[in-house]
Design a protein around this motif. Sequence first.
Motif, PDB file in Angstrom:
ATOM      1  N   GLY A 145       0.803  -1.218   0.000  1.00  0.00           N
ATOM      2  CA  GLY A 145       0.000   0.000   0.000  1.00  0.00           C
ATOM      3  C   GLY A 145       0.834   1.264   0.000  1.00  0.00           C
ATOM      4  O   GLY A 145       0.339   2.335  -0.360  1.00  0.00           O
ATOM      5  N   TYR A 146       2.114   1.181   0.409  1.00  0.00           N
ATOM      6  CA  TYR A 146       3.016   2.326   0.307  1.00  0.00           C
ATOM      7  C   TYR A 146       3.422   2.491  -1.160  1.00  0.00           C
ATOM      8  O   TYR A 146       3.732   1.520  -1.850  1.00  0.00           O
ATOM      9  N   GLY A 147       3.498   3.750  -1.620  1.00  0.00           N
ATOM     10  CA  GLY A 147       3.941   3.983  -2.979  1.00  0.00           C
ATOM     11  C   GLY A 147       3.135   3.170  -3.963  1.00  0.00           C
ATOM     12  O   GLY A 147       1.907   3.104  -3.885  1.00  0.00           O
ATOM     13  N   PHE A 149       3.637  -0.136  -4.274  1.00  0.00           N
ATOM     14  CA  PHE A 149       3.698  -1.527  -3.808  1.00  0.00           C
ATOM     15  C   PHE A 149       2.252  -1.977  -3.566  1.00  0.00           C
ATOM     16  O   PHE A 149       1.610  -1.515  -2.619  1.00  0.00           O
ATOM     17  N   PRO A 150       1.698  -2.851  -4.397  1.00  0.00           N
ATOM     18  CA  PRO A 150       0.255  -3.099  -4.384  1.00  0.00           C
ATOM     19  C   PRO A 150      -0.251  -3.669  -3.058  1.00  0.00           C
ATOM     20  O   PRO A 150       0.335  -4.603  -2.501  1.00  0.00           O
ATOM     21  N   LEU A 151      -1.360  -3.112  -2.578  1.00  0.00           N
ATOM     22  CA  LEU A 151      -2.000  -3.654  -1.391  1.00  0.00           C
ATOM     23  C   LEU A 151      -2.439  -5.090  -1.618  1.00  0.00           C
ATOM     24  O   LEU A 151      -2.493  -5.893  -0.679  1.00  0.00           O
ATOM     25  N   GLU A 152      -2.702  -5.441  -2.877  1.00  0.00           N
ATOM     26  CA  GLU A 152      -3.140  -6.801  -3.203  1.00  0.00           C
ATOM     27  C   GLU A 152      -2.095  -7.850  -2.847  1.00  0.00           C
ATOM     28  O   GLU A 152      -2.431  -9.036  -2.696  1.00  0.00           O
ATOM     29  N   GLN A 153      -0.829  -7.443  -2.722  1.00  0.00           N
ATOM     30  CA  GLN A 153       0.211  -8.415  -2.379  1.00  0.00           C
ATOM     31  C   GLN A 153       0.177  -8.799  -0.902  1.00  0.00           C
ATOM     32  O   GLN A 153       0.881  -9.712  -0.482  1.00  0.00           O
ATOM     33  N   GLN A 154      -0.656  -8.107  -0.126  1.00  0.00           N
ATOM     34  CA  GLN A 154      -0.750  -8.426   1.292  1.00  0.00           C
ATOM     35  C   GLN A 154      -1.215  -9.857   1.526  1.00  0.00           C
ATOM     36  O   GLN A 154      -0.760 -10.528   2.451  1.00  0.00           O
ATOM     37  N   GLY A 155      -2.131 -10.327   0.671  1.00  0.00           N
ATOM     38  CA  GLY A 155      -2.635 -11.688   0.827  1.00  0.00           C
ATOM     39  C   GLY A 155      -1.530 -12.725   0.693  1.00  0.00           C
ATOM     40  O   GLY A 155      -1.441 -13.659   1.498  1.00  0.00           O
ATOM     41  N   MET A 156      -0.683 -12.571  -0.321  1.00  0.00           N
ATOM     42  CA  MET A 156       0.418 -13.504  -0.508  1.00  0.00           C
ATOM     43  C   MET A 156       1.424 -13.402   0.626  1.00  0.00           C
ATOM     44  O   MET A 156       1.936 -14.417   1.118  1.00  0.00           O
ATOM     45  N   LEU A 157       1.711 -12.178   1.060  1.00  0.00           N
ATOM     46  CA  LEU A 157       2.645 -11.992   2.169  1.00  0.00           C
ATOM     47  C   LEU A 157       2.121 -12.687   3.429  1.00  0.00           C
ATOM     48  O   LEU A 157       2.872 -13.375   4.127  1.00  0.00           O
ATOM     49  N   LYS A 181      -5.749  -3.656  13.889  1.00  0.00           N
ATOM     50  CA  LYS A 181      -4.447  -3.083  14.252  1.00  0.00           C
ATOM     51  C   LYS A 181      -3.364  -4.135  14.090  1.00  0.00           C
ATOM     52  O   LYS A 181      -2.767  -4.649  15.033  1.00  0.00           O
ATOM     53  N   SER A 182      -3.143  -4.467  12.823  1.00  0.00           N
ATOM     54  CA  SER A 182      -2.124  -5.427  12.424  1.00  0.00           C
ATOM     55  C   SER A 182      -1.339  -4.829  11.264  1.00  0.00           C
ATOM     56  O   SER A 182      -1.871  -4.014  10.503  1.00  0.00           O
ATOM     57  N   VAL A 183      -0.092  -5.229  11.130  1.00  0.00           N
ATOM     58  CA  VAL A 183       0.801  -4.672  10.115  1.00  0.00           C
ATOM     59  C   VAL A 183       1.615  -5.793   9.488  1.00  0.00           C
ATOM     60  O   VAL A 183       2.066  -6.705  10.185  1.00  0.00           O
ATOM     61  N   THR A 184       1.777  -5.732   8.167  1.00  0.00           N
ATOM     62  CA  THR A 184       2.765  -6.564   7.487  1.00  0.00           C
ATOM     63  C   THR A 184       3.772  -5.639   6.819  1.00  0.00           C
ATOM     64  O   THR A 184       3.440  -4.499   6.461  1.00  0.00           O
ATOM     65  N   ALA A 185       4.988  -6.119   6.636  1.00  0.00           N
ATOM     66  CA  ALA A 185       6.000  -5.247   6.032  1.00  0.00           C
ATOM     67  C   ALA A 185       7.164  -6.073   5.492  1.00  0.00           C
ATOM     68  O   ALA A 185       7.351  -7.247   5.854  1.00  0.00           O
ATOM     69  N   VAL A 186       7.929  -5.422   4.645  1.00  0.00           N
ATOM     70  CA  VAL A 186       9.138  -5.975   4.034  1.00  0.00           C
ATOM     71  C   VAL A 186      10.323  -5.155   4.518  1.00  0.00           C
ATOM     72  O   VAL A 186      10.263  -3.930   4.580  1.00  0.00           O
ATOM     73  N   ILE A 187      11.415  -5.846   4.868  1.00  0.00           N
ATOM     74  CA  ILE A 187      12.653  -5.199   5.301  1.00  0.00           C
ATOM     75  C   ILE A 187      13.796  -5.786   4.483  1.00  0.00           C
ATOM     76  O   ILE A 187      13.918  -7.011   4.365  1.00  0.00           O
ATOM     77  N   GLY A 188      14.629  -4.930   3.909  1.00  0.00           N
ATOM     78  CA  GLY A 188      15.777  -5.399   3.155  1.00  0.00           C
ATOM     79  C   GLY A 188      16.985  -5.639   4.045  1.00  0.00           C
ATOM     80  O   GLY A 188      17.183  -4.946   5.047  1.00  0.00           O
ATOM     81  N   CYS A 203       4.239   7.419   0.070  1.00  0.00           N
ATOM     82  CA  CYS A 203       2.827   7.095  -0.164  1.00  0.00           C
ATOM     83  C   CYS A 203       2.212   8.047  -1.181  1.00  0.00           C
ATOM     84  O   CYS A 203       2.331   9.274  -1.066  1.00  0.00           O
ATOM     85  N   GLN A 204       1.529   7.487  -2.178  1.00  0.00           N
ATOM     86  CA  GLN A 204       0.908   8.287  -3.215  1.00  0.00           C
ATOM     87  C   GLN A 204      -0.299   9.069  -2.706  1.00  0.00           C
ATOM     88  O   GLN A 204      -0.771   9.986  -3.370  1.00  0.00           O
ATOM     89  N   GLN A 205      -0.819   8.703  -1.537  1.00  0.00           N
ATOM     90  CA  GLN A 205      -1.989   9.373  -0.973  1.00  0.00           C
ATOM     91  C   GLN A 205      -1.619  10.406   0.093  1.00  0.00           C
ATOM     92  O   GLN A 205      -2.496  10.918   0.785  1.00  0.00           O
ATOM     93  N   ALA A 206      -0.349  10.727   0.228  1.00  0.00           N
ATOM     94  CA  ALA A 206       0.095  11.607   1.314  1.00  0.00           C
ATOM     95  C   ALA A 206      -0.589  12.972   1.278  1.00  0.00           C
ATOM     96  O   ALA A 206      -0.931  13.532   2.314  1.00  0.00           O
ATOM     97  N   ASP A 207      -0.813  13.499   0.074  1.00  0.00           N
ATOM     98  CA  ASP A 207      -1.410  14.833  -0.027  1.00  0.00           C
ATOM     99  C   ASP A 207      -2.834  14.873   0.514  1.00  0.00           C
ATOM    100  O   ASP A 207      -3.288  15.903   1.017  1.00  0.00           O
ATOM    101  N   GLN A 208      -3.550  13.736   0.428  1.00  0.00           N
ATOM    102  CA  GLN A 208      -4.942  13.691   0.856  1.00  0.00           C
ATOM    103  C   GLN A 208      -5.134  13.116   2.250  1.00  0.00           C
ATOM    104  O   GLN A 208      -6.237  13.150   2.790  1.00  0.00           O
ATOM    105  N   CYS A 209      -4.083  12.574   2.849  1.00  0.00           N
ATOM    106  CA  CYS A 209      -4.228  11.823   4.101  1.00  0.00           C
ATOM    107  C   CYS A 209      -4.163  12.758   5.310  1.00  0.00           C
ATOM    108  O   CYS A 209      -3.205  13.500   5.493  1.00  0.00           O
TER     109      CYS A 209
END
Length: 215
Positions: A145-147, A149-157, A181-188, A203-209
């Motif tokens: 959901g950031y940038g 990075f599709p929110l749809e990938q959350q299911g696979m993660l 109140k749960s979070v998933t994330a990727v760390i390099g 985040c592409q929605q930063a201006d509206q958030c």
Amino acid sequence: MDARLTEISLSEALRYVGVRGPADETLMADMQRCAEKLREMARPRACWRLFPLREDGLLEGTALRLEGADIREFLSGADQVILMAATLGAEAETLLQRSQRQNMADAILLDALASAAIENVCDNLCEDLAREFFPRQLTSRFSPGYGDFPLEQQGMLCAVLNVNRALGITLTPGGLMIPQKSVTAVIGVSEEPGKRLAGCATCQQADQCQYCRLK
């Protein structure tokens, strides 16, 4: 490593409810009261797994290929990836739902406080992981959901981490996690210091958030 909730930032929660500047005494007292309720109910849990990262974005040993230019750029230089998930638990979810039925003013404050609380749990986990992997270097976390990075990938993660069994997290048909109140994330993970740019800055929605930290 254990999930730890060490602080519920009232200033962060106030920002989530749209308060800019000092809050009055009545609001602060309500925040303190709700924070104590949440601290009593929260049962934070977390899990993580490490995977080799291929140049095409595929995590070896899985069918998960990380999509989007932003996550690829974020992970440039990393040869491994940590997938992580954290939650405040079903008990905190019950508190939030009950407050929505009984007292909407408290519900708004509890929701904001819970958002601050899960961020603290994630921050603590990231600090623990940084110590675990030292001297290798970790990026900050980057969530679906950031940038771009599709929110749809959350299911696979979530499937790769088996969060239902590990943490009791389920996904709605729309891809939202329960408990909320749960979070998933990727760390390099790499030999050199990784990128720290994440969250509102990507985040592409930063201006509206209304919750944006850049405002």
